[in-house]
Design a protein around this motif. Structure first.
Motif, mmCIF file in Angstrom:
data_model
loop_
_atom_site.group_PDB
_atom_site.id
_atom_site.type_symbol
_atom_site.label_atom_id
_atom_site.label_comp_id
_atom_site.label_asym_id
_atom_site.label_seq_id
_atom_site.Cartn_x
_atom_site.Cartn_y
_atom_site.Cartn_z
ATOM 1 N N LEU A 72 0.829 -1.202 0.000
ATOM 2 C CA LEU A 72 0.000 0.000 0.000
ATOM 3 C C LEU A 72 0.870 1.260 0.000
ATOM 4 C CD1 LEU A 72 -2.827 1.168 0.025
ATOM 5 C CD2 LEU A 72 -2.812 0.988 2.512
ATOM 6 N N GLN A 73 1.910 1.271 0.825
ATOM 7 C CA GLN A 73 2.826 2.419 0.858
ATOM 8 C C GLN A 73 3.521 2.598 -0.493
ATOM 9 O OE1 GLN A 73 5.310 1.257 4.142
ATOM 10 N NE2 GLN A 73 3.998 2.231 5.662
ATOM 11 N N LEU A 74 3.912 1.498 -1.111
ATOM 12 C CA LEU A 74 4.572 1.561 -2.420
ATOM 13 C C LEU A 74 3.602 2.088 -3.487
ATOM 14 C CD1 LEU A 74 7.233 0.996 -3.878
ATOM 15 C CD2 LEU A 74 6.498 -1.379 -4.144
ATOM 16 N N ALA A 75 2.364 1.617 -3.453
ATOM 17 C CA ALA A 75 1.350 2.103 -4.400
ATOM 18 C C ALA A 75 1.111 3.598 -4.197
ATOM 19 C CB ALA A 75 0.047 1.322 -4.226
ATOM 20 N N GLN A 76 1.051 4.038 -2.956
ATOM 21 C CA GLN A 76 0.865 5.466 -2.672
ATOM 22 C C GLN A 76 2.031 6.277 -3.227
ATOM 23 O OE1 GLN A 76 0.400 5.168 1.590
ATOM 24 N NE2 GLN A 76 -1.833 5.063 1.446
ATOM 25 N N ARG A 77 3.246 5.749 -3.108
ATOM 26 C CA ARG A 77 4.411 6.466 -3.621
ATOM 27 C C ARG A 77 4.354 6.557 -5.150
ATOM 28 N NH1 ARG A 77 6.746 10.540 -3.768
ATOM 29 N NH2 ARG A 77 8.868 10.574 -4.538
ATOM 30 N N ILE A 78 3.979 5.482 -5.803
ATOM 31 C CA ILE A 78 3.886 5.505 -7.260
ATOM 32 C C ILE A 78 2.812 6.490 -7.713
ATOM 33 C CG2 ILE A 78 3.232 4.122 -9.281
ATOM 34 C CD1 ILE A 78 4.730 1.796 -7.878
ATOM 35 N N ARG A 79 1.669 6.473 -7.036
ATOM 36 C CA ARG A 79 0.624 7.444 -7.385
ATOM 37 C C ARG A 79 1.120 8.867 -7.187
ATOM 38 N NH1 ARG A 79 -2.769 3.647 -4.766
ATOM 39 N NH2 ARG A 79 -2.867 4.982 -2.948
ATOM 40 N N ALA A 80 1.873 9.108 -6.121
ATOM 41 C CA ALA A 80 2.400 10.455 -5.873
ATOM 42 C C ALA A 80 3.389 10.870 -6.965
ATOM 43 C CB ALA A 80 3.078 10.512 -4.503
ATOM 44 N N LEU A 81 4.186 9.932 -7.441
ATOM 45 C CA LEU A 81 5.164 10.242 -8.487
ATOM 46 C C LEU A 81 4.513 10.474 -9.849
ATOM 47 C CD1 LEU A 81 7.934 7.630 -7.633
ATOM 48 C CD2 LEU A 81 8.205 10.118 -7.596
ATOM 49 N N THR A 82 3.355 9.883 -10.067
ATOM 50 C CA THR A 82 2.790 9.886 -11.421
ATOM 51 C C THR A 82 1.465 10.615 -11.581
ATOM 52 O OG1 THR A 82 1.659 7.769 -11.053
ATOM 53 C CG2 THR A 82 3.909 7.687 -11.948
ATOM 54 N N SER A 83 0.866 11.088 -10.504
ATOM 55 C CA SER A 83 -0.480 11.624 -10.626
ATOM 56 C C SER A 83 -0.604 13.116 -10.377
ATOM 57 C CB SER A 83 -1.422 10.905 -9.660
ATOM 58 O OG SER A 83 -1.405 9.538 -9.879
ATOM 59 N N VAL A 84 -0.495 13.501 -9.108
ATOM 60 C CA VAL A 84 -0.785 14.882 -8.732
ATOM 61 C C VAL A 84 0.340 15.478 -7.896
ATOM 62 C CG1 VAL A 84 -3.280 14.555 -8.794
ATOM 63 C CG2 VAL A 84 -2.056 14.147 -6.683
ATOM 64 N N ASP A 85 0.449 16.804 -7.918
ATOM 65 C CA ASP A 85 1.447 17.472 -7.104
ATOM 66 C C ASP A 85 0.880 17.760 -5.712
ATOM 67 O OD1 ASP A 85 -0.159 19.730 -7.284
ATOM 68 O OD2 ASP A 85 1.152 20.772 -8.695
ATOM 69 N N ALA A 86 1.664 18.415 -4.870
ATOM 70 C CA ALA A 86 1.262 18.680 -3.488
ATOM 71 C C ALA A 86 -0.017 19.510 -3.409
ATOM 72 C CB ALA A 86 2.394 19.383 -2.744
ATOM 73 N N ALA A 87 -0.284 20.335 -4.411
ATOM 74 C CA ALA A 87 -1.484 21.176 -4.421
ATOM 75 C C ALA A 87 -2.694 20.448 -4.992
ATOM 76 C CB ALA A 87 -1.210 22.448 -5.220
ATOM 77 N N GLY A 88 -2.506 19.215 -5.443
ATOM 78 C CA GLY A 88 -3.609 18.441 -5.988
ATOM 79 C C GLY A 88 -3.797 18.585 -7.489
ATOM 80 N N ALA A 89 -2.928 19.344 -8.137
ATOM 81 C CA ALA A 89 -3.030 19.511 -9.591
ATOM 82 C C ALA A 89 -2.380 18.330 -10.297
ATOM 83 C CB ALA A 89 -2.342 20.808 -10.014
ATOM 84 N N ARG A 90 -2.971 17.913 -11.423
ATOM 85 C CA ARG A 90 -2.400 16.803 -12.193
ATOM 86 C C ARG A 90 -1.019 17.192 -12.690
ATOM 87 N NH1 ARG A 90 -2.845 12.064 -14.251
ATOM 88 N NH2 ARG A 90 -2.389 11.596 -16.411
ATOM 89 N N LEU A 91 -0.071 16.298 -12.492
ATOM 90 C CA LEU A 91 1.286 16.550 -12.960
ATOM 91 C C LEU A 91 1.333 16.520 -14.473
ATOM 92 C CD1 LEU A 91 3.331 14.309 -10.502
ATOM 93 C CD2 LEU A 91 3.097 16.781 -10.437
ATOM 94 N N SER A 92 2.118 17.403 -15.038
ATOM 95 C CA SER A 92 2.289 17.399 -16.483
ATOM 96 C C SER A 92 3.243 16.274 -16.868
ATOM 97 C CB SER A 92 2.861 18.735 -16.961
ATOM 98 O OG SER A 92 4.220 18.840 -16.594
ATOM 99 N N THR A 93 3.250 15.930 -18.135
ATOM 100 C CA THR A 93 4.160 14.902 -18.634
ATOM 101 C C THR A 93 5.607 15.273 -18.327
ATOM 102 O OG1 THR A 93 2.590 14.402 -20.369
ATOM 103 C CG2 THR A 93 4.819 13.601 -20.683
ATOM 104 N N ARG A 94 5.931 16.558 -18.340
ATOM 105 C CA ARG A 94 7.302 16.995 -18.062
ATOM 106 C C ARG A 94 7.675 16.802 -16.600
ATOM 107 N NH1 ARG A 94 9.667 22.037 -20.427
ATOM 108 N NH2 ARG A 94 11.377 20.594 -20.460
ATOM 109 N N GLN A 95 6.703 16.827 -15.688
ATOM 110 C CA GLN A 95 6.987 16.696 -14.262
ATOM 111 C C GLN A 95 7.060 15.237 -13.819
ATOM 112 O OE1 GLN A 95 3.480 19.088 -13.336
ATOM 113 N NE2 GLN A 95 4.797 20.358 -12.052
ATOM 114 N N ARG A 96 6.400 14.370 -14.533
ATOM 115 C CA ARG A 96 6.359 12.970 -14.136
ATOM 116 C C ARG A 96 7.589 12.246 -14.648
ATOM 117 N NH1 ARG A 96 1.041 10.343 -15.948
ATOM 118 N NH2 ARG A 96 1.856 10.933 -17.950
ATOM 119 N N PRO A 97 7.988 11.170 -13.972
ATOM 120 C CA PRO A 97 9.125 10.401 -14.493
ATOM 121 C C PRO A 97 8.744 9.695 -15.790
ATOM 122 C CG PRO A 97 8.156 9.266 -12.618
ATOM 123 C CD PRO A 97 7.456 10.595 -12.732
#
Length: 178
Positions: A72-97
């Protein structure tokens, strides 16, 4: 006028332990996870050719100690890396790995890949990679650490740029081992 520099893609390597990170303990004679993600990545010089490499030390445990709360912690980390930033905005393709490589033990690699596929869907490639042998004085084990040479397929998949028709689809979690 100078040419604008093109930003290198980012590959995130998440270390969780497992045989890939093990050495033989001279006292107990058994394998123990001792190599860090940074140690493992240092043994893959070609990885840096793909882009900026970020290593995260998530855990350093034998694979059989992976439990649902760890997944669960690993899934949360992956979602954080690939989904939204700290403000809740969707990360752009340039921001995601461009891709994520998870260094993982082989005992529970399938279970982890399945869990991540179901709970952390993303269009960013997520590749779990492991090894059946570590480092140490054991038959079939390397006498000394020579790097994660078999991670070649993992880095190729993680760095893969999806074609136009694939961009809307999840790659799903994938496994690779030697």
């Amino acid at each position: 006028m100078s040419e604008p520099t093109q930003r290198k893609p980012t590959i995130v390597v998440i270390a969780t332990g497992g045989t890939i990170a093990m050495r033989i303990d001279p006292i107990s004679g058994g394998p123990v996870p001792t190599l860090s993600g940074a140690n493992l990545v240092a043994g893959i010089p070609a990885l840096g050719d793909l882009g900026e490499i970020i290593v995260e030390e998530f855990a350093n445990i034998p694979s059989e100690q992976m439990q649902p709360h760890t997944w669960l912690q690993l899934a949360q980390r992956i979602r954080a890396l690939t989904s939204v930033d700290a403000a809740g905005a969707r990360l752009s393709t340039r921001q995601r790995p461009r891709g994520i490589i998870i260094l993982h033990g082989t005992d529970t690699m399938e279970e982890t890949a399945f869990f991540l596929d179901v709970t952390a869907p993303t269009d960013v490639p997520v590749v779990l990679t492991g090894a059946m042998r570590g480092v140490g004085p054991r038959p079939g084990w390397a006498a000394q650490y020579r790097g994660c040479g078999h991670c070649g397929r993992s880095r190729q998949v993680a760095a893969r740029r999806p074609g136009r028709d694939e961009r809307q689809h999840s790659f799903g979690a994938q496994g690779d081992q030697n």
